[in-house]
Design an enzyme around this catalytic site. Structure first.
Site, PDB file in Angstrom:
ATOM      1  N   CYS A 121       9.978   4.009  27.467  1.00 34.62           N
ATOM      2  CA  CYS A 121      10.587   3.784  26.157  1.00 34.62           C
ATOM      3  C   CYS A 121      10.054   4.791  25.139  1.00 34.62           C
ATOM      4  O   CYS A 121      10.822   5.385  24.376  1.00 34.62           O
ATOM      5  CB  CYS A 121      10.317   2.356  25.691  1.00 34.62           C
ATOM      6  SG  CYS A 121      11.103   1.941  24.111  1.00 34.62           S
ATOM      7  N   CYS A 217       9.390  -6.268  26.334  1.00 33.53           N
ATOM      8  CA  CYS A 217      10.289  -6.822  25.322  1.00 33.53           C
ATOM      9  C   CYS A 217      11.574  -7.387  25.907  1.00 33.53           C
ATOM     10  O   CYS A 217      12.084  -8.395  25.423  1.00 33.53           O
ATOM     11  CB  CYS A 217      10.602  -5.766  24.264  1.00 33.53           C
ATOM     12  SG  CYS A 217      11.399  -4.275  24.903  1.00 33.53           S
TER      13      CYS A 217
END
Length: 375
Positions: A121, A217
């Protein structure tokens, strides 16, 4: 101005290329770190644009401790921007996140690896896609709440560990290059977490005491294998053998991708000796177990290398870290003809897991890193 605020602002004042009034894209997740980072830059007189990244289909509220990136988090980021007086936008990166992070996470487990989605990410979203947006918005820098130090010396940019060893995140940032470091800011690098919370209170932020988020997440289930099932990505090979390194069949598993290197619990086999997962073989649908000594290895091979200041042409001595919480170990990094490297350790390392990152340091400075291919 308090002594702490003055201390926090000092590196911004002495930054070699940052100029008063520069436009800065501030990546805001809605957590304490990124909120204080953005508020600090605004307080220092820079033109801050707060950006929250829509990465996946979010739930409205936090439904378990440690989860992040909910719509409530975005509301926290928006409120900070409103109270401080700078604009805030939510940008849709969901398709890119799906392609580069979630799919990589799923495929990693199906390949028998242990993926690290947070690094992917950072690499593909926060310091690639977001930098592209900065270019389109004429922003000179991208800033995040990461704890790592960027400096310029002798015409080269350097990436080093943060002042607070307990919060250092340099392991997750090895993908940076000279070009990206030149346009990246880590305003919290010289601060501790208690100092950041105190700064949040001094700056009047409502979330100064907000809990930290530490879970992956996009995985809302309790176990990652449940996430793979929810995505319909069970490879369909079903039950397979669990074997001892000596060749004995000890039992059967219900999916090799449910296991990770170094795992000891939940193996479903009876043994008089402690056994660990030492190898995962998707091709034969086999999990291999062995004693702890079977987890030890003196070398590994890494792929997809990234170097802060260019790839070495010859072997280099350094310290290498094979997990985010592991200590660095003395090693020699040896370039291979196919673009990969061999990492030879001075002492055996425990549970080297394909799919994890190996990061190379020298005296606290990040030289580069890559992804573990095998051992």
């Amino acid at each position: 101005m308090s002594d702490l605020l003055d201390f926090a602002l000092a590196p911004l004042r002495t930054h070699p290329t940052l100029r008063q009034g520069d436009r800065i894209l501030a990546a805001m997740s809605g957590g304490v770190d990124s909120s204080v980072m953005a508020a600090l830059l605004h307080h220092a007189g820079y033109e801050v644009i707060g950006i929250s990244m829509q990465l996946f289909d979010k739930k409205t509220t936090r439904d378990s401790d440690g989860k992040c990136c909910t719509l409530d988090d975005f509301q926290d980021a928006r409120r900070v921007a409103y109270e401080m007086g700078f604009p805030h936008y939510v940008m849709d990166f969901e398709a890119k996140f799906r392609d580069t992070v979630i799919e990589g996470f799923i495929q990693g487990y199906l390949n028998g690896e242990t993926p690290s989605p947070c690094i992917r990410c950072n690499q593909h979203l926060k310091f690639s896609a977001l930098m592209d947006r900065a270019n389109s918005m004429d922003a000179a820098f991208v800033a995040t709440g990461h704890y790592s130090t960027i400096s310029l010396a002798e015409g080269k940019w350097h990436l080093r560990k943060a002042s607070d060893a307990a919060k250092d995140q340099s392991y997750f940032l090895f993908h940076h290059t000279q070009e990206s470091l030149a346009r990246t800011l880590f305003p919290l690098a010289h601060l501790t977490k208690p100092e950041v919370r105190q700064l949040g209170a001094e700056l009047g932020l409502h979330l100064a005491e907000k809990a930290e988020s530490q879970e992956i997440c996009f995985v809302t289930q309790d176990r990652y294998d449940a996430f793979l099932e929810s995505e319909g990505r069970d490879p369909g090979r079903g039950e397979g053998e669990i074997r001892h390194l000596d060749g004995r069949v000890l039992g059967h598993h219900q999916g090799y991708w449910r296991h990770t290197i170094g795992q000891r619990r939940g193996l479903g086999v009876a043994s008089t000796e402690p056994l660990y997962v030492v190898r995962i073989d998707p091709d034969t649908n086999t999990i291999w177990l062995g004693p702890e000594s079977g987890l030890m290895s003196r070398d590994l091979v890494a792929r997809e290398l990234s170097w802060v200041d260019g790839a070495p042409a010859a072997p280099i001595a350094c310290e290498a870290r094979i997990r985010s919480r592991a200590p660095e170990a003395e090693a020699i990094v040896i370039p291979l003809p196919d673009g990969r490297v061999k990492v030879a350790f001075a002492e055996p390392q425990r549970a080297i897991a394909p799919g994890q990152a190996v990061v190379f340091y020298r005296d606290g400075e990040v030289l580069g890193g890559g992804w573990i291919d095998g051992r």
